[in-house]
Design a protein around this motif. Structure first.
Motif, short mmCIF file in Angstrom:
data_model
loop_
_atom_site.label_atom_id
_atom_site.label_comp_id
_atom_site.label_asym_id
_atom_site.label_seq_id
_atom_site.Cartn_x
_atom_site.Cartn_y
_atom_site.Cartn_z
N ASP A 158 0.81 -1.22 0.00
CA ASP A 158 0.00 0.00 0.00
C ASP A 158 0.85 1.26 0.00
N TYR A 159 2.12 1.12 0.33
CA TYR A 159 3.00 2.28 0.43
C TYR A 159 4.14 2.12 -0.56
N THR A 183 7.39 4.11 -2.68
CA THR A 183 8.29 5.27 -2.85
C THR A 183 9.18 4.99 -4.04
N SER A 196 7.85 -0.80 -3.23
CA SER A 196 7.03 -0.99 -2.04
C SER A 196 7.90 -1.01 -0.79
N VAL A 245 5.46 3.57 9.77
CA VAL A 245 5.47 3.56 8.31
C VAL A 245 6.19 4.79 7.78
N SER A 246 5.93 5.95 8.37
CA SER A 246 6.59 7.18 7.94
C SER A 246 8.10 7.09 8.08
N ILE A 271 9.51 4.73 5.36
CA ILE A 271 9.51 5.33 4.02
C ILE A 271 10.65 6.34 3.89
#
Length: 260
Positions: free
Chosen positions: A139-140, A142, A146, A254-255, A258
């Protein structure tokens, strides 16, 4: 006195994390504490089945002991010569049918609930390798990549005080509580099995195939699992560690991943 005992327990375990952990203890015969509605259903079904099992076992044991007591040769008891009883045969055919029906109904309900898929807020992909797991949070993304990482078992020499031998990993899975989750399980080489007892999840990881499990974590904690399919010489060294955290803490994690 109670405070002293509590401090002693915390010091003995070494880390607060281990007090929140769900893992098999020595000589444990019962289930681990459930963390999902599915696992609660499995435990309740198990207890219901034990009710029928104990009733049947006691009844059969009573019939057996009664027969041995009253029909002992030394008592001179002459057994009946009846070799066929229609009513008796009907009873012992119909009664087990009703028992099986009483067991089947909740079993099917639980099976369907385990297969039911709710629109997930987060999807996690677990990939089995010889002999470690890798994970993708698809879902994430960059730069078209993934959020993904490998998860290896920590060797005994790198364990910190309070960590569990053969169960700790270098990269844990972080998942939020009170959120509908979907886990896609597959393998890159041979058959594996992604199993976490506290979550009531045990799904085969098959090469070239995606299997799915739905999870809804009801509480925070650290949940341990292992590969449950004999996949080679290091099969016993593929632990799974899930850390369930509040949604805000999950977003922060998650931040940070990433940004890395």
């Amino acid at each position: 006195m109670f405070l002293v005992a509590l401090i002693f327990i915390i010091i003995s375990y070494g880390m607060v994390d281990s007090l929140r952990a769900d893992y098999a203890e020595k000589w444990q015969l019962d289930f681990q504490d459930p963390a999902t509605p599915v696992m609660e259903g499995i435990i309740n079904l198990h207890h219901d089945l034990w009710f029928f099992l104990i009733l049947i076992a006691v009844f059969v044991l009573w019939i057996l002991l009664r027969t041995l007591w009253f029909f002992d040769r030394s008592r001179g008891t002459v057994p009946s010569k009846v070799v066929h009883g229609t009513v008796l045969e009907i009873v012992w055919t119909i009664a087990p049918s009703f028992i099986l029906l009483a067991i089947a109904i909740p079993s099917f309900a639980l099976l369907y609930s385990m297969e039911e898929s709710t629109d997930p807020a987060i999807t996690l992909k677990a990939i089995g390798h010889q002999w470690y797991w890798s994970y993708e949070y698809s879902d994430y993304t960059t730069d078209s990549e993934s959020l993904a990482f490998d998860s290896y078992m920590l060797p005994e020499s790198e364990l910190k005080e309070g960590q569990l031998r053969l169960l700790e990993v270098d990269n844990r899975i972080f998942l939020p509580t009170h959120t509908h989750l979907r886990v896609l399980i597959t393998s890159s080489d041979v058959l594996h099995s992604w199993a976490v007892p506290s979550l009531g999840v045990k799904v085969d990881a098959c090469p070239g195939r995606l299997n799915q499990a739905s999870i809804f974590l009801k509480r925070e904690g650290i949940f341990y699992g292992q590969c449950s399919e004999i996949c080679g010489v290091n099969h016993g060294f593929m632990p799974i560690v899930i850390e369930a955290v509040p949604l805000k803490e999950y977003v922060s994690w998650v931040s940070s991943q990433i940004q890395i």
